[in-house]
Design an enzyme around this catalytic site. Structure first.
Site, PDB file in Angstrom:
ATOM      1  N   GLU A 345       0.823  -1.218   0.000  1.00 36.72           N
ATOM      2  CA  GLU A 345       0.000   0.000   0.000  1.00 36.72           C
ATOM      3  C   GLU A 345       0.860   1.273   0.000  1.00 36.72           C
ATOM      4  OE1 GLU A 345      -2.720  -0.732   3.237  1.00 36.72           O
ATOM      5  OE2 GLU A 345      -3.670  -2.391   2.171  1.00 36.72           O
ATOM      6  N   GLU A 451      -6.288  -9.967  -3.125  1.00 35.99           N
ATOM      7  CA  GLU A 451      -7.030 -10.126  -1.861  1.00 35.99           C
ATOM      8  C   GLU A 451      -8.519  -9.899  -2.119  1.00 35.99           C
ATOM      9  OE1 GLU A 451      -5.367  -7.623   1.244  1.00 35.99           O
ATOM     10  OE2 GLU A 451      -3.356  -7.761   0.378  1.00 35.99           O
TER      11      GLU A 451
END
Length: 591
Positions: A345, A451
């Site tokens: 991220e 994910e």
């Protein structure tokens, strides 16, 4: 134009057999991240957009807000529209049209600024001013044209007004070659099927011979050992001691990602006291079952997701601890993982950049590459697909971050990959998702959904299937990991029966594929259905009069078994890899 831009054009032509400029009945995968001296022609000849290339000046276009618009000509004689004297971000040009309920719309336009570079977003305003839809965004620049590609779906018949927005009101916004095309759901699904047929299949031609002669009537069994496109599931340490969970998991999946067990805060909860007992056991279990592992994650750029004990470190202490951790986890599991999520991220957060300098992430990618030269290294982010309003992670911003990492000295040939988490809390916007794949695919870097989960509620399984089909059908995507990380506390009766879908109860999983008795829930049924649909298993046949058997199979690794024949007593088996190619794969078996 990038490689995948040309691939997009070829895909359109190859799938539909139409000529350039006449692909109106099929989706156009064309995209480019290159900034061009002149824009490409409008897709679908503009579709619903009237005067899409401004050959009639500003006809059919109006002012949105309080700025001014003007048609201008380039030095090459190309006409485009300019919004200038802007006072508010939304001051721009506008175009009105009617939208139909349940159609899926794909949009594209070419944008340029008179100076600098800024994010420019396209919006639709619905009458009444209470609703606006975002179409897509791009980093527009001066001196060249950038392609904005996006899309949307709408649940009502309505009028709409298109406009663009940029927070910098000092710049002029130029636009050219705009297109908007609607597809019915049936057309959209048909395009998915056509794409899957072209990019995930190959013709297998088996010749059986004996003593130099063709052998008719030979019985052949074709069994897929491992697919080329990997579909996996997140896992937790609970798999180590639960036979029911083990059996359910190993019967289905080819790859996995540990939920937390390989992360820094898990393996070194206290400074200097590493504990790899659990991830070591998980690696051993999955290796035994030939299930590949994605290494997730080495570092996380969110301070709240780093070990608590580094919070007070000075920069030099942080650097020493981070480098030591990178060396520890990468050297330990190099050869055991098929991918590394190096800096998690990295577009939303900047903990390491804030403390170690703007090139911190690029430096860590280089360190990992030095320690493990052969394993692909991923960026891993959320909201690039899920939320078009998140300007931190638009497809063009993601591409820009890739360029920043690759431009760091020594990183030019680094094996980067694109990781898109896919945590959908909104209804998936399928046209926008496909457009994002198109744009990211122009990098030539493979894409994974890393994910994937969808919002709790009655539509969760339907939405999961929609996203998985969209990913499987796109030529730039190579794998999916479904985020169905089972824990008994996360998928218990109380979690599964809670009807407040907007608030996730404490301790509950966002998406459960199974209950605590390892019985499939609706989302698990979807995964099983798609796993079965996207495999070629136990195909049998006999060779024809020329000793040939042909089958179309999904790409992957196969066992080809041949039985004894009245003329030849010998049987046997061969293992082959069916890789992507337009030509049939020819296999000759000599008995």
């Amino acid at each position: 134009m990038g490689t995948y831009a040309w691939l997009g054009i070829l895909c359109c032509l190859f799938l539909t057999g139409c000529a350039v400029g006449a692909c109106d009945s099929s989706y156009d995968y064309t995209a480019t991240i290159e900034c061009l001296a002149e824009p490409l022609v409008p897709q679908y000849n503009g579709g619903l957009i009237r005067n899409p290339n401004f050959n009639s000046g500003s006809s059919e276009w109006g002012v949105f807000g309080s700025g001014k618009i003007q048609a201008r000509n380039s030095s090459r004689g190309n006409t485009f529209l300019v919004a200038y004297d802007r006072n508010l971000p939304n001051d721009s040009f506008s175009h009105k049209f009617n939208l139909q309920k349940d159609l899926l719309y794909t949009f594209s336009a070419w944008l340029q600024l008179n100076r600098g570079k800024e994010i420019v977003s396209g919006f639709l305003e619905i009458p009444g001013g209470s609703r606006k839809l975002i179409v897509g965004s791009v980093i527009a620049k001066s001196g060249c044209w950038s392609m904005l590609k996006g899309g949307f779906a709408i649940d009502e018949n309505t009028k709409a007004q298109f406009y663009v927005s940029s927070n910098n009101t000092k710049v002029e916004i130029w636009i050219d070659n705009v297109s908007l095309k609607g597809f019915t759901k049936a057309e959209w699904r048909a395009q998915l099927s056509k794409s899957i047929e072209q990019i995930r299949h190959r013709r297998l031609r088996i010749h059986v011979r004996s003593n130099g002669k063709n052998l008719p009537g030979a019985k052949i069994t074709i069994r897929q050992i491992r697919p080329d496109f990997l579909i996996g599931c997140g896992s937790t340490e609970k798999i180590l001691n639960n036979k029911g969970y083990q059996d359910w998991f190993t019967r289905r999946f080819q790859t996995t990602t540990f939920g937390n067990e390989m992360k820094w805060y898990y393996t070194e909860a206290r400074s200097g006291r590493e504990n790899y007992e659990v991830p070591d056991a998980m690696v051993s279990f999955f290796r035994k079952h030939r299930i590949s592992i994605r290494g997730h994650n080495i570092l996380w750029d969110n301070k709240n997701e780093t070990p608590s004990w580094i919070g007070h470190f000075l920069p030099r202490q942080l650097l020493k601890a981070a480098v030591r951790h990178v060396g520890s986890v990468v050297s330990r599991y190099s050869g055991d993982v098929i991918a590394w999520d190096v800096m998690n991220e990295n577009l939303h957060y900047s903990f390491f950049e804030d403390n170690l300098g703007p090139n911190a992430s690029a430096m860590f990618y280089q360190i990992v590459r030095a320690l493990d030269p052969s394993t692909p290294l991923f960026l891993n982010e959320y909201n690039t697909l899920e939320n078009p309003f998140d300007m931190a992670v638009t497809p063009s911003r993601y591409v820009e971050r890739i360029s920043e990492i690759q431009s760091f000295p020594g990183n030019d040939n680094i094996a980067l990959r694109i990781g898109l988490e896919g945590h959908f809390i909104l209804r998936p916007n399928l046209p926008y998702i496909r457009a994002a794949f198109d744009v990211l695919g122009t990098t030539g870097l493979p894409i994974w959904l890393t994910e994937l989960d969808t919002k709790r509620g009655p539509n969760q399984a339907i939405e999961l299937e929609d996203v998985m089909r969209e990913a499987f059908a796109h030529p730039a995507v190579e794998g999916i990991v479904v985020w169905g990380n089972w824990k008994p506390t996360g998928c218990n009766h109380a979690c599964l029966t809670n009807k407040n879908y907007d608030v996730l109860p404490h301790g509950c999983a966002k998406m459960c594929l199974i209950d605590n008795h390892f019985k499939n829930l609706p989302s698990g049924d979807v995964v099983d259905k798609l796993l079965g649909e996207w495999r070629s298993t136990n195909l049998t046949g006999v060779t024809d009069g020329d000793g040939v058997l042909e089958q179309t199979v999904f790409l992957g690794e196969y066992s080809i078994a041949y039985d004894a024949h009245p003329l030849v007593s010998r049987s046997g088996e061969k293992v082959i890899a069916v890789a992507k190619d337009h030509d049939p794969l020819v296999l000759t078996i000599d008995l």
